[in-house]
Design a protein around this motif. Structure first.
Motif, PDB file in Angstrom:
ATOM      1  N   PRO A 164     -14.294 -21.130  -6.303  1.00 31.75           N
ATOM      2  CA  PRO A 164     -14.442 -19.873  -5.552  1.00 31.75           C
ATOM      3  C   PRO A 164     -13.126 -19.220  -5.132  1.00 31.75           C
ATOM      4  O   PRO A 164     -13.116 -18.049  -4.748  1.00 31.75           O
ATOM      5  CB  PRO A 164     -15.273 -20.289  -4.330  1.00 31.75           C
ATOM      6  N   GLU A 165     -12.008 -19.969  -5.225  1.00 34.46           N
ATOM      7  CA  GLU A 165     -10.714 -19.342  -4.941  1.00 34.46           C
ATOM      8  C   GLU A 165     -10.349 -18.329  -6.028  1.00 34.46           C
ATOM      9  O   GLU A 165      -9.551 -17.427  -5.792  1.00 34.46           O
ATOM     10  CB  GLU A 165      -9.618 -20.398  -4.855  1.00 34.46           C
ATOM     11  N   GLY A 166     -10.900 -18.523  -7.228  1.00 35.96           N
ATOM     12  CA  GLY A 166     -10.642 -17.589  -8.314  1.00 35.96           C
ATOM     13  C   GLY A 166      -9.378 -17.879  -9.096  1.00 35.96           C
ATOM     14  O   GLY A 166      -9.153 -17.278 -10.146  1.00 35.96           O
ATOM     15  N   THR A 167      -8.543 -18.781  -8.617  1.00 33.84           N
ATOM     16  CA  THR A 167      -7.308 -19.127  -9.291  1.00 33.84           C
ATOM     17  C   THR A 167      -6.823 -20.472  -8.773  1.00 33.84           C
ATOM     18  O   THR A 167      -7.328 -20.980  -7.776  1.00 33.84           O
ATOM     19  CB  THR A 167      -6.227 -18.048  -9.062  1.00 33.84           C
ATOM     20  N   ARG A 168      -5.835 -21.042  -9.458  1.00 29.90           N
ATOM     21  CA  ARG A 168      -5.262 -22.302  -8.988  1.00 29.90           C
ATOM     22  C   ARG A 168      -4.282 -22.056  -7.854  1.00 29.90           C
ATOM     23  O   ARG A 168      -3.591 -21.048  -7.809  1.00 29.90           O
ATOM     24  CB  ARG A 168      -4.522 -23.022 -10.128  1.00 29.90           C
ATOM     25  N   THR A 169      -4.207 -23.034  -6.947  1.00 30.42           N
ATOM     26  CA  THR A 169      -3.152 -23.043  -5.938  1.00 30.42           C
ATOM     27  C   THR A 169      -2.707 -24.482  -5.748  1.00 30.42           C
ATOM     28  O   THR A 169      -3.533 -25.384  -5.604  1.00 30.42           O
ATOM     29  CB  THR A 169      -3.615 -22.444  -4.599  1.00 30.42           C
ATOM     30  N   GLU A 170      -1.391 -24.698  -5.772  1.00 30.98           N
ATOM     31  CA  GLU A 170      -0.849 -26.052  -5.705  1.00 30.98           C
ATOM     32  C   GLU A 170      -0.302 -26.394  -4.319  1.00 30.98           C
ATOM     33  O   GLU A 170       0.269 -27.451  -4.124  1.00 30.98           O
ATOM     34  CB  GLU A 170       0.256 -26.215  -6.760  1.00 30.98           C
ATOM     35  N   THR A 171      -0.505 -25.509  -3.357  1.00 27.22           N
ATOM     36  CA  THR A 171       0.077 -25.724  -2.030  1.00 27.22           C
ATOM     37  C   THR A 171      -0.749 -26.663  -1.161  1.00 27.22           C
ATOM     38  O   THR A 171      -0.263 -27.163  -0.149  1.00 27.22           O
ATOM     39  CB  THR A 171       0.209 -24.392  -1.286  1.00 27.22           C
ATOM     40  N   GLY A 172      -2.007 -26.894  -1.521  1.00 28.64           N
ATOM     41  CA  GLY A 172      -2.898 -27.681  -0.669  1.00 28.64           C
ATOM     42  C   GLY A 172      -3.670 -26.833   0.319  1.00 28.64           C
ATOM     43  O   GLY A 172      -4.573 -27.327   0.996  1.00 28.64           O
ATOM     44  N   LYS A 173      -3.328 -25.559   0.409  1.00 29.23           N
ATOM     45  CA  LYS A 173      -4.059 -24.625   1.270  1.00 29.23           C
ATOM     46  C   LYS A 173      -4.924 -23.730   0.395  1.00 29.23           C
ATOM     47  O   LYS A 173      -4.429 -22.946  -0.402  1.00 29.23           O
ATOM     48  CB  LYS A 173      -3.097 -23.771   2.103  1.00 29.23           C
ATOM     49  N   TRP A 213      -0.595 -32.730  -8.023  1.00 26.29           N
ATOM     50  CA  TRP A 213       0.454 -33.763  -7.989  1.00 26.29           C
ATOM     51  C   TRP A 213       0.398 -34.598  -9.264  1.00 26.29           C
ATOM     52  O   TRP A 213       1.424 -35.006  -9.798  1.00 26.29           O
ATOM     53  CB  TRP A 213       0.274 -34.656  -6.764  1.00 26.29           C
ATOM     54  N   HIS A 214      -0.808 -34.807  -9.779  1.00 26.56           N
ATOM     55  CA  HIS A 214      -0.980 -35.617 -10.979  1.00 26.56           C
ATOM     56  C   HIS A 214      -0.626 -34.840 -12.251  1.00 26.56           C
ATOM     57  O   HIS A 214      -0.023 -35.390 -13.167  1.00 26.56           O
ATOM     58  CB  HIS A 214      -2.413 -36.138 -11.067  1.00 26.56           C
ATOM     59  N   PHE A 215      -1.048 -33.572 -12.296  1.00 23.75           N
ATOM     60  CA  PHE A 215      -0.737 -32.781 -13.487  1.00 23.75           C
ATOM     61  C   PHE A 215      -0.565 -31.318 -13.103  1.00 23.75           C
ATOM     62  O   PHE A 215      -1.458 -30.705 -12.522  1.00 23.75           O
ATOM     63  CB  PHE A 215      -1.835 -32.900 -14.546  1.00 23.75           C
ATOM     64  N   SER A 216       0.590 -30.772 -13.447  1.00 22.06           N
ATOM     65  CA  SER A 216       0.855 -29.355 -13.224  1.00 22.06           C
ATOM     66  C   SER A 216       1.510 -28.776 -14.467  1.00 22.06           C
ATOM     67  O   SER A 216       2.626 -29.161 -14.822  1.00 22.06           O
ATOM     68  CB  SER A 216       1.778 -29.147 -12.016  1.00 22.06           C
ATOM     69  N   ASN A 217       0.806 -27.875 -15.121  1.00 21.55           N
ATOM     70  CA  ASN A 217       1.377 -27.199 -16.278  1.00 21.55           C
ATOM     71  C   ASN A 217       2.496 -26.258 -15.844  1.00 21.55           C
ATOM     72  O   ASN A 217       3.487 -26.082 -16.558  1.00 21.55           O
ATOM     73  CB  ASN A 217       0.279 -26.417 -16.996  1.00 21.55           C
ATOM     74  N   LYS A 218       2.333 -25.677 -14.679  1.00 18.25           N
ATOM     75  CA  LYS A 218       3.336 -24.746 -14.155  1.00 18.25           C
ATOM     76  C   LYS A 218       4.662 -25.447 -13.911  1.00 18.25           C
ATOM     77  O   LYS A 218       5.731 -24.945 -14.271  1.00 18.25           O
ATOM     78  CB  LYS A 218       2.815 -24.121 -12.854  1.00 18.25           C
ATOM     79  N   ARG A 219       4.624 -26.624 -13.287  1.00 20.38           N
ATOM     80  CA  ARG A 219       5.848 -27.358 -12.965  1.00 20.38           C
ATOM     81  C   ARG A 219       6.216 -28.384 -14.030  1.00 20.38           C
ATOM     82  O   ARG A 219       7.233 -29.051 -13.913  1.00 20.38           O
ATOM     83  CB  ARG A 219       5.686 -28.043 -11.594  1.00 20.38           C
ATOM     84  N   GLN A 221      -6.686 -26.810  -8.346  1.00 16.77           N
ATOM     85  CA  GLN A 221      -5.240 -26.965  -8.351  1.00 16.77           C
ATOM     86  C   GLN A 221      -4.661 -27.159  -9.743  1.00 16.77           C
ATOM     87  O   GLN A 221      -3.523 -26.793  -9.997  1.00 16.77           O
ATOM     88  CB  GLN A 221      -4.833 -28.186  -7.502  1.00 16.77           C
ATOM     89  N   SER A 222      -5.417 -27.785 -10.637  1.00 17.86           N
ATOM     90  CA  SER A 222      -4.827 -28.291 -11.875  1.00 17.86           C
ATOM     91  C   SER A 222      -5.748 -28.091 -13.075  1.00 17.86           C
ATOM     92  O   SER A 222      -6.968 -27.951 -12.930  1.00 17.86           O
ATOM     93  CB  SER A 222      -4.524 -29.788 -11.706  1.00 17.86           C
ATOM     94  N   ASP A 223      -5.153 -28.134 -14.268  1.00 12.12           N
ATOM     95  CA  ASP A 223      -5.934 -28.045 -15.499  1.00 12.12           C
ATOM     96  C   ASP A 223      -6.833 -29.256 -15.706  1.00 12.12           C
ATOM     97  O   ASP A 223      -7.738 -29.210 -16.552  1.00 12.12           O
ATOM     98  CB  ASP A 223      -4.997 -27.911 -16.699  1.00 12.12           C
ATOM     99  N   ILE A 224      -6.601 -30.337 -14.999  1.00  8.40           N
ATOM    100  CA  ILE A 224      -7.450 -31.525 -15.167  1.00  8.40           C
ATOM    101  C   ILE A 224      -8.701 -31.478 -14.297  1.00  8.40           C
ATOM    102  O   ILE A 224      -9.560 -32.348 -14.407  1.00  8.40           O
ATOM    103  CB  ILE A 224      -6.672 -32.830 -14.904  1.00  8.40           C
ATOM    104  N   ASP A 225      -8.817 -30.464 -13.432  1.00  2.06           N
ATOM    105  CA  ASP A 225      -9.954 -30.396 -12.507  1.00  2.06           C
ATOM    106  C   ASP A 225     -11.294 -30.342 -13.244  1.00  2.06           C
ATOM    107  O   ASP A 225     -12.263 -30.993 -12.841  1.00  2.06           O
ATOM    108  CB  ASP A 225      -9.831 -29.173 -11.591  1.00  2.06           C
ATOM    109  N   ILE A 226     -11.347 -29.552 -14.316  1.00  2.00           N
ATOM    110  CA  ILE A 226     -12.611 -29.415 -15.052  1.00  2.00           C
ATOM    111  C   ILE A 226     -13.016 -30.756 -15.655  1.00  2.00           C
ATOM    112  O   ILE A 226     -14.172 -31.182 -15.544  1.00  2.00           O
ATOM    113  CB  ILE A 226     -12.483 -28.328 -16.135  1.00  2.00           C
TER     114      ILE A 226
END
Length: 231
Positions: free
Chosen positions: A139-148, A177-183, A68-73
């Motif tokens: 494995p999603e290949g990209t970020r998603t912030e929707t929770g799905k 929710w904690h960090f979103s570069n997009k938002r 979801q976020s850049d902080i995941d790594i």
């Protein structure tokens, strides 16, 4: 609104500084300590404690994470002492400055939607496994912030099936929710990371990746139900 942007900018500065530290100390510390040091620096300075649930499998050879976020790594790097080999899209390796963050530790570049690239992926994963590293994939290949979670791409399954790897899924809860570069938002606070039970990849079961997706989504949804602030 201005205060929110200042908080976000502070987090960006910390992340950039942490990456700079990783680059400048990479050849000074034994592997993988420059990466771990950078991740801890970022996590501590952005005030993100992590509640870990479940048990890391000491024999895990592949981690699967939702993204979801850049902080995941950084979160994943600080909740395991394993030397992680991240699989990331090839374009990231070519980005000025940031490319060094993935090139120096010899993470694995993946060309999307390329069959020849999958063959290269399998070979490079074998090289990293032989060096005692743990293949780590979103494995999603990209970020998603929707929770799905998006459908999982086949690359992780191909590698795990080829070498009958021990796979451990890890679910990160609401990191966007904690960090979103997009938002352009940043909220300090505890993040939950959940280790699911590890399993040996079974190429005789063509659905194990989809089943893992569904299991991770259920764990995510169940955990989210206990955290009203994320809704």
């Amino acid at each position: 609104m201005i205060f929110a942007r200042i908080k976000w900018l502070y987090a960006i500065i910390v992340i950039f500084t942490g990456m700079t530290l990783m680059i400048t100390t990479f050849y000074l510390f034994p592997k993988p300590y420059a990466v771990k040091f950078s991740a801890w620096f970022i996590r501590l300075l952005v005030f993100i404690p992590v509640r870990v649930k479940g048990t890391p499998d000491p024999d895990a050879q592949m981690f699967l994470l939702n993204h979801q976020s850049d902080i995941d790594i950084g979160i994943m790097e600080t909740i395991t002492d394993k030397d992680l080999a991240w699989v990331a899209k090839k374009e990231l390796f070519e980005v000025p400055f940031f490319g060094l963050v993935v090139r120096l530790p010899k993470d694995i570049a993946l060309e999307r939607e390329s069959k020849t690239a999958l063959v290269k992926l399998i070979k490079e994963c074998k090289d990293r496994l032989d060096r005692g590293r743990v293949i780590t994939i979103f494995p999603e290949g990209t970020r998603t912030e929707t929770g799905k979670m998006k459908p999982f791409k086949a690359g992780a399954k191909m590698v795990a099936d080829k070498y009958a790897l021990k796979v451990q899924p890890v679910v990160l809860i609401a990191t966007a929710w904690h960090f979103s570069n997009k938002r352009k938002v940043f909220h300090p606070g505890a993040v939950t990371a959940i280790y699911l039970d590890a399993f040996i990849a079974d190429k005789e079961n063509p659905q194990w990746l989809n089943e893992t997706h569904d299991r991770m989504q259920k764990v995510y949804d169940d955990e989210l139900a206990n955290h009203p602030r994320y809704r």
